[in-house]
Design a protein around this motif. Sequence first.
Motif, short mmCIF file in Angstrom:
data_model
loop_
_atom_site.label_atom_id
_atom_site.label_comp_id
_atom_site.label_asym_id
_atom_site.label_seq_id
_atom_site.Cartn_x
_atom_site.Cartn_y
_atom_site.Cartn_z
N MET A 1 56.34 66.46 60.56
CA MET A 1 57.44 66.42 61.50
C MET A 1 56.90 66.74 62.89
O MET A 1 56.16 67.67 63.09
CB MET A 1 58.49 67.43 61.04
CG MET A 1 59.52 67.80 62.05
SD MET A 1 60.71 68.89 61.25
CE MET A 1 61.25 69.79 62.64
N SER A 2 57.28 65.94 63.85
CA SER A 2 56.91 66.15 65.24
C SER A 2 57.73 67.32 65.79
O SER A 2 58.69 67.76 65.17
CB SER A 2 57.21 64.85 66.00
OG SER A 2 57.04 65.03 67.36
N LEU A 3 57.36 67.83 66.95
CA LEU A 3 58.15 68.91 67.54
C LEU A 3 59.51 68.37 67.98
O LEU A 3 59.59 67.40 68.72
CB LEU A 3 57.43 69.50 68.74
CG LEU A 3 56.27 70.42 68.43
CD1 LEU A 3 55.60 70.87 69.73
CD2 LEU A 3 56.71 71.63 67.66
N CYS A 4 60.56 69.03 67.52
CA CYS A 4 61.92 68.64 67.88
C CYS A 4 62.80 69.87 67.79
O CYS A 4 62.79 70.59 66.79
CB CYS A 4 62.44 67.56 66.93
SG CYS A 4 64.13 67.04 67.32
N CYS A 5 63.58 70.13 68.84
CA CYS A 5 64.48 71.28 68.85
C CYS A 5 65.67 71.00 67.92
O CYS A 5 66.36 69.99 68.08
CB CYS A 5 64.97 71.55 70.26
SG CYS A 5 66.17 72.92 70.32
N PRO A 6 65.92 71.90 66.97
CA PRO A 6 67.04 71.70 66.06
C PRO A 6 68.40 71.88 66.73
O PRO A 6 69.41 71.40 66.22
CB PRO A 6 66.82 72.76 64.98
CG PRO A 6 65.99 73.81 65.62
CD PRO A 6 65.16 73.10 66.67
N SER A 7 68.42 72.53 67.89
CA SER A 7 69.69 72.77 68.57
C SER A 7 70.11 71.66 69.51
O SER A 7 71.26 71.22 69.49
CB SER A 7 69.64 74.08 69.36
OG SER A 7 69.52 75.17 68.50
N CYS A 8 69.17 71.20 70.35
CA CYS A 8 69.55 70.21 71.38
C CYS A 8 68.86 68.86 71.21
O CYS A 8 69.15 67.92 71.94
CB CYS A 8 69.30 70.77 72.78
SG CYS A 8 67.56 70.90 73.24
N GLY A 9 67.89 68.76 70.27
CA GLY A 9 67.21 67.50 70.04
C GLY A 9 66.06 67.20 70.99
O GLY A 9 65.46 66.14 70.92
N ASP A 57 55.94 74.04 61.21
CA ASP A 57 56.60 72.85 60.67
C ASP A 57 56.16 71.56 61.35
O ASP A 57 56.47 70.48 60.87
CB ASP A 57 58.13 72.97 60.80
CG ASP A 57 58.71 73.97 59.81
OD1 ASP A 57 58.00 74.35 58.86
OD2 ASP A 57 59.87 74.37 60.00
N ALA A 58 55.45 71.67 62.46
CA ALA A 58 54.99 70.48 63.19
C ALA A 58 53.90 69.78 62.39
O ALA A 58 53.19 70.40 61.59
CB ALA A 58 54.47 70.86 64.57
N GLU A 59 53.76 68.47 62.60
CA GLU A 59 52.70 67.71 61.94
C GLU A 59 51.34 68.28 62.32
O GLU A 59 51.14 68.78 63.42
CB GLU A 59 52.78 66.25 62.37
CG GLU A 59 54.03 65.55 61.93
CD GLU A 59 54.15 64.14 62.49
OE1 GLU A 59 53.27 63.70 63.26
OE2 GLU A 59 55.15 63.49 62.17
N ASP A 60 50.40 68.19 61.38
CA ASP A 60 49.06 68.74 61.60
C ASP A 60 48.41 68.23 62.87
O ASP A 60 47.83 69.00 63.63
CB ASP A 60 48.14 68.44 60.41
CG ASP A 60 48.44 69.31 59.20
OD1 ASP A 60 49.10 70.35 59.37
OD2 ASP A 60 48.02 68.92 58.10
N HIS A 61 48.50 66.91 63.12
CA HIS A 61 47.82 66.36 64.30
C HIS A 61 48.48 66.86 65.59
O HIS A 61 47.80 67.06 66.59
CB HIS A 61 47.77 64.83 64.25
CG HIS A 61 49.07 64.15 64.51
ND1 HIS A 61 50.02 63.96 63.53
CD2 HIS A 61 49.57 63.62 65.64
CE1 HIS A 61 51.06 63.33 64.05
NE2 HIS A 61 50.81 63.12 65.33
N ILE A 62 49.78 67.13 65.57
CA ILE A 62 50.47 67.68 66.76
C ILE A 62 50.00 69.12 66.98
O ILE A 62 49.66 69.51 68.10
CB ILE A 62 52.00 67.65 66.59
CG1 ILE A 62 52.51 66.22 66.46
CG2 ILE A 62 52.70 68.39 67.73
CD1 ILE A 62 52.44 65.41 67.73
#
Length: 73
Positions: A1-9, A57-62
Amino acid sequence: MSLCCPSCGNTRTFLFKTLQTHVVRVKGARVEVTEEPRPAVIEVLCDECDTPLDFGDAEDHIRQEVLLTLGAR
């Protein structure tokens, strides 16, 4: 999973708080830094709404790219 804010997207801007420690040796009037370990990421926040994100939770490559860019561990 890429970085993404669960609150505001938000997927673009994040605040990475890091901590760096230094080992300093004092010899008379001289002060030397004997160790400068890489900083550690201690918290990641959404730059839009300040919601904390789980960096693990971010993808390994990120994660690797961010750590490399920050010079962190």
